[in-house]
Design a protein around this motif. Structure first.
Motif, mmCIF file in Angstrom:
data_model
loop_
_atom_site.group_PDB
_atom_site.id
_atom_site.type_symbol
_atom_site.label_atom_id
_atom_site.label_comp_id
_atom_site.label_asym_id
_atom_site.label_seq_id
_atom_site.Cartn_x
_atom_site.Cartn_y
_atom_site.Cartn_z
ATOM 1 N N CYS A 214 0.903 -1.123 -0.010
ATOM 2 C CA CYS A 214 -0.044 0.011 -0.038
ATOM 3 C C CYS A 214 0.963 1.401 0.077
ATOM 4 O O CYS A 214 0.562 2.240 -0.707
ATOM 5 C CB CYS A 214 -0.903 -0.013 1.293
ATOM 6 N N GLY B 264 -5.185 3.046 -12.403
ATOM 7 C CA GLY B 264 -4.560 1.631 -11.905
ATOM 8 C C GLY B 264 -3.953 1.843 -10.651
ATOM 9 O O GLY B 264 -4.200 1.002 -9.614
ATOM 10 N N TRP B 265 -3.203 3.086 -10.422
ATOM 11 C CA TRP B 265 -2.670 3.050 -8.882
ATOM 12 C C TRP B 265 -3.529 3.409 -7.979
ATOM 13 O O TRP B 265 -3.268 2.989 -6.808
ATOM 14 C CB TRP B 265 -1.443 4.131 -8.809
ATOM 15 N N ARG C 244 -5.162 0.151 -7.146
ATOM 16 C CA ARG C 244 -4.205 -0.965 -6.343
ATOM 17 C C ARG C 244 -4.087 -0.448 -4.906
ATOM 18 O O ARG C 244 -4.134 -1.162 -3.834
ATOM 19 C CB ARG C 244 -2.966 -0.955 -6.869
ATOM 20 N N THR C 245 -3.860 0.900 -4.871
ATOM 21 C CA THR C 245 -3.969 1.559 -3.427
ATOM 22 C C THR C 245 -5.340 1.175 -2.491
ATOM 23 O O THR C 245 -4.996 0.940 -1.382
ATOM 24 C CB THR C 245 -3.675 2.889 -3.351
ATOM 25 N N THR D 33 -5.541 -2.467 -1.466
ATOM 26 C CA THR D 33 -4.402 -2.911 -0.313
ATOM 27 C C THR D 33 -4.939 -2.560 0.847
ATOM 28 O O THR D 33 -4.615 -3.068 1.963
ATOM 29 C CB THR D 33 -3.099 -2.765 -0.807
ATOM 30 N N PHE E 226 2.241 1.712 -3.509
ATOM 31 C CA PHE E 226 1.464 1.955 -4.679
ATOM 32 C C PHE E 226 0.966 3.442 -4.243
ATOM 33 O O PHE E 226 0.503 4.207 -5.184
ATOM 34 C CB PHE E 226 0.017 1.225 -4.471
#
Length: 98
Positions: A16, A41-42, A45-46, A49, A19
């Motif tokens: 995390c 996308g980031w 993902r962040t 997580t 990201f």
């Protein structure tokens, strides 16, 4: 015997942080008009997580520390991208200067 999931939560927390740093960098790039698709996308993902860290236990000491460090990593990523490193002029070293 229950499986200790705190190690997995810490590993997800480190992801995390990673990201969040790149999310901060991509936010600056989007403001400049470069690569708008990478920010989403980031962000996903962040969020995944961070959600996985909060999933079982909610807000405890581990999750508070991870979320605070993730916010700091995001700010460091923004700061890092706003101050790009200057390009070195190696023309004289490569071709010889007179």
């Amino acid at each position: 015997m229950p499986i200790p999931l705190d190690v997995l939560r810490v590993v997800l927390g480190l992801l995390c942080l990673f990201f969040a740093h790149f999310l901060g960098r991509s936010i600056v790039r989007v403001r400049r008009g470069q690569r708008a698709r990478s920010m989403y996308g980031w962000l996903i993902r962040t969020a995944i997580t961070a959600g996985a860290v909060l999933w079982r236990r909610g807000l405890d000491n581990i999750s508070i520390v991870i979320l605070t460090l993730a916010a700091a990593a995001l700010v460091v990523g923004v700061w890092d991208e706003q101050r790009p490193k200057p390009q070195e002029d190696l023309t004289k070293e490569i071709f010889g200067g007179s």
